[in-house]
Write a protein that holds these residues in place. Structure first.
Motif, PDB file in Angstrom:
ATOM      1  N   ILE A  62      -4.626  -4.719  -3.888  1.00  8.58           N
ATOM      2  CA  ILE A  62      -4.713  -4.566  -2.338  1.00  8.58           C
ATOM      3  C   ILE A  62      -5.757  -5.427  -1.715  1.00  8.58           C
ATOM      4  O   ILE A  62      -5.768  -5.863  -0.892  1.00  8.58           O
ATOM      5  CB  ILE A  62      -5.135  -2.739  -2.245  1.00  8.58           C
ATOM      6  CG1 ILE A  62      -3.582  -2.154  -2.606  1.00  8.58           C
ATOM      7  CG2 ILE A  62      -5.308  -2.581  -0.766  1.00  8.58           C
ATOM      8  CD1 ILE A  62      -4.045  -0.778  -2.588  1.00  8.58           C
ATOM      9  N   MET A  63      -7.104  -5.420  -2.355  1.00  6.62           N
ATOM     10  CA  MET A  63      -8.079  -6.385  -1.859  1.00  6.62           C
ATOM     11  C   MET A  63      -7.921  -7.669  -1.760  1.00  6.62           C
ATOM     12  O   MET A  63      -8.121  -8.309  -0.875  1.00  6.62           O
ATOM     13  CB  MET A  63      -9.260  -6.050  -2.695  1.00  6.62           C
ATOM     14  CG  MET A  63      -9.980  -4.590  -2.667  1.00  6.62           C
ATOM     15  SD  MET A  63     -10.386  -4.268  -0.823  1.00  6.62           S
ATOM     16  CE  MET A  63     -11.765  -3.362  -1.193  1.00  6.62           C
ATOM     17  N   ASP A  64      -7.206  -8.219  -3.053  1.00  6.53           N
ATOM     18  CA  ASP A  64      -6.661  -9.571  -3.245  1.00  6.53           C
ATOM     19  C   ASP A  64      -5.624 -10.042  -2.322  1.00  6.53           C
ATOM     20  O   ASP A  64      -5.816 -11.132  -1.558  1.00  6.53           O
ATOM     21  CB  ASP A  64      -6.611 -10.027  -4.568  1.00  6.53           C
ATOM     22  CG  ASP A  64      -7.572  -9.941  -5.635  1.00  6.53           C
ATOM     23  OD1 ASP A  64      -8.860  -9.832  -5.162  1.00  6.53           O
ATOM     24  OD2 ASP A  64      -7.494  -9.682  -6.746  1.00  6.53           O
ATOM     25  N   ASN A  65      -4.547  -9.369  -2.236  1.00  5.39           N
ATOM     26  CA  ASN A  65      -3.481  -9.803  -1.412  1.00  5.39           C
ATOM     27  C   ASN A  65      -2.618  -8.508  -0.803  1.00  5.39           C
ATOM     28  O   ASN A  65      -1.770  -8.052  -1.183  1.00  5.39           O
ATOM     29  CB  ASN A  65      -2.472 -10.444  -2.453  1.00  5.39           C
ATOM     30  CG  ASN A  65      -1.442 -11.166  -1.584  1.00  5.39           C
ATOM     31  OD1 ASN A  65      -1.376 -11.196  -0.255  1.00  5.39           O
ATOM     32  ND2 ASN A  65      -0.460 -11.761  -2.374  1.00  5.39           N
ATOM     33  N   PRO A  66      -3.415  -8.010   0.274  1.00  2.00           N
ATOM     34  CA  PRO A  66      -2.859  -7.056   0.982  1.00  2.00           C
ATOM     35  C   PRO A  66      -1.438  -7.238   1.578  1.00  2.00           C
ATOM     36  O   PRO A  66      -0.795  -6.107   2.125  1.00  2.00           O
ATOM     37  CB  PRO A  66      -4.020  -6.601   2.053  1.00  2.00           C
ATOM     38  CG  PRO A  66      -4.505  -7.890   2.330  1.00  2.00           C
ATOM     39  CD  PRO A  66      -4.424  -8.591   1.151  1.00  2.00           C
ATOM     40  N   TRP A  67      -0.903  -8.207   1.817  1.00  2.00           N
ATOM     41  CA  TRP A  67       0.265  -8.638   2.410  1.00  2.00           C
ATOM     42  C   TRP A  67       1.384  -8.874   1.461  1.00  2.00           C
ATOM     43  O   TRP A  67       2.395  -9.490   1.941  1.00  2.00           O
ATOM     44  CB  TRP A  67       0.247  -9.556   3.486  1.00  2.00           C
ATOM     45  CG  TRP A  67      -1.020  -9.268   4.374  1.00  2.00           C
ATOM     46  CD1 TRP A  67      -2.112  -9.732   4.717  1.00  2.00           C
ATOM     47  CD2 TRP A  67      -0.720  -8.459   5.618  1.00  2.00           C
ATOM     48  NE1 TRP A  67      -2.657  -9.171   5.598  1.00  2.00           N
ATOM     49  CE2 TRP A  67      -1.936  -8.373   6.320  1.00  2.00           C
ATOM     50  CE3 TRP A  67       0.292  -7.346   5.842  1.00  2.00           C
ATOM     51  CZ2 TRP A  67      -2.095  -7.573   7.348  1.00  2.00           C
ATOM     52  CZ3 TRP A  67      -0.105  -6.411   6.881  1.00  2.00           C
ATOM     53  CH2 TRP A  67      -1.188  -6.588   7.578  1.00  2.00           C
ATOM     54  N   SER A  68       1.529  -8.680   0.017  1.00  2.00           N
ATOM     55  CA  SER A  68       2.294  -8.973  -0.656  1.00  2.00           C
ATOM     56  C   SER A  68       3.469  -7.702  -0.744  1.00  2.00           C
ATOM     57  O   SER A  68       3.011  -6.697  -0.185  1.00  2.00           O
ATOM     58  CB  SER A  68       1.941  -9.201  -2.169  1.00  2.00           C
ATOM     59  OG  SER A  68       1.587  -7.999  -2.559  1.00  2.00           O
ATOM     60  N   ILE A  69       4.678  -8.154  -0.615  1.00  2.00           N
ATOM     61  CA  ILE A  69       5.907  -7.108  -0.814  1.00  2.00           C
ATOM     62  C   ILE A  69       5.429  -5.888  -1.753  1.00  2.00           C
ATOM     63  O   ILE A  69       5.522  -4.721  -1.368  1.00  2.00           O
ATOM     64  CB  ILE A  69       7.151  -7.705  -1.272  1.00  2.00           C
ATOM     65  CG1 ILE A  69       7.339  -8.665  -0.091  1.00  2.00           C
ATOM     66  CG2 ILE A  69       8.277  -6.703  -1.175  1.00  2.00           C
ATOM     67  CD1 ILE A  69       7.744  -8.149   1.277  1.00  2.00           C
ATOM     68  N   GLY A  70       5.186  -6.262  -2.865  1.00  2.00           N
ATOM     69  CA  GLY A  70       4.571  -5.242  -3.967  1.00  2.00           C
ATOM     70  C   GLY A  70       3.611  -4.324  -3.479  1.00  2.00           C
ATOM     71  O   GLY A  70       3.736  -2.846  -3.729  1.00  2.00           O
ATOM     72  N   THR A  71       2.572  -4.823  -2.866  1.00  2.00           N
ATOM     73  CA  THR A  71       1.407  -4.188  -2.383  1.00  2.00           C
ATOM     74  C   THR A  71       1.802  -3.256  -1.395  1.00  2.00           C
ATOM     75  O   THR A  71       1.520  -1.915  -1.170  1.00  2.00           O
ATOM     76  CB  THR A  71       0.100  -5.025  -2.028  1.00  2.00           C
ATOM     77  OG1 THR A  71       0.017  -5.955  -3.025  1.00  2.00           O
ATOM     78  CG2 THR A  71      -0.930  -4.117  -1.489  1.00  2.00           C
ATOM     79  N   ILE A  72       2.611  -3.676  -0.353  1.00  2.00           N
ATOM     80  CA  ILE A  72       2.962  -3.045   1.013  1.00  2.00           C
ATOM     81  C   ILE A  72       3.829  -1.770   0.420  1.00  2.00           C
ATOM     82  O   ILE A  72       3.597  -0.588   0.854  1.00  2.00           O
ATOM     83  CB  ILE A  72       3.848  -3.835   1.845  1.00  2.00           C
ATOM     84  CG1 ILE A  72       2.926  -4.848   2.428  1.00  2.00           C
ATOM     85  CG2 ILE A  72       4.595  -3.212   3.005  1.00  2.00           C
ATOM     86  CD1 ILE A  72       3.402  -5.885   3.411  1.00  2.00           C
ATOM     87  N   LEU A  73       4.941  -2.041  -0.516  1.00  2.50           N
ATOM     88  CA  LEU A  73       5.786  -0.789  -0.898  1.00  2.50           C
ATOM     89  C   LEU A  73       4.967   0.114  -1.753  1.00  2.50           C
ATOM     90  O   LEU A  73       5.296   1.468  -1.572  1.00  2.50           O
ATOM     91  CB  LEU A  73       7.080  -1.548  -1.968  1.00  2.50           C
ATOM     92  CG  LEU A  73       8.051  -2.438  -1.299  1.00  2.50           C
ATOM     93  CD1 LEU A  73       8.790  -2.883  -2.372  1.00  2.50           C
ATOM     94  CD2 LEU A  73       8.702  -1.705  -0.297  1.00  2.50           C
TER      95      LEU A  73
END
Length: 94
Positions: A62-73
């Motif tokens: 979440i900290m590294d890439n908060p805008w990835s699809i997996g993180t958002i889901l």
């Protein structure tokens, strides 16, 4: 990004995640925008823990890439869980 930028980005991400979770969750949720943001941020953290349990990057993702699809889901799933718990906890207060 400084501390202020990090806080602002978490508020924005929490608002987006919270609003998406409220839209997906059935029924009426008796909470304002502020509580939606708070539960969205907490839900994102819970989603990170869930992702970590299944072998993902966890909170670091979440900290590294908060805008990835997996993180958002995962964040939306976490927010739905947190909102459901909040709904059960405050059901008799209304």
């Amino acid at each position: 990004m400084g501390l202020i930028g990090l806080i602002i980005s978490w508020i924005i991400i929490g608002a987006i995640i919270g609003l998406l979770a409220r839209a997906i969750m059935p029924g009426k949720q008796a909470m304002g925008l502020g509580m939606t943001i708070v539960l969205g941020v907490v839900g994102a953290i819970v989603g990170g823990f869930i992702g970590g349990l299944f072998g993902g990057n966890g909170i670091g993702g979440i900290m590294d890439n908060p805008w990835s699809i997996g993180t958002i889901l995962l964040s939306i799933v976490g927010a739905i869980i947190v909102m459901a718990i909040y709904g059960f906890a405050t059901k008799d207060r209304a």
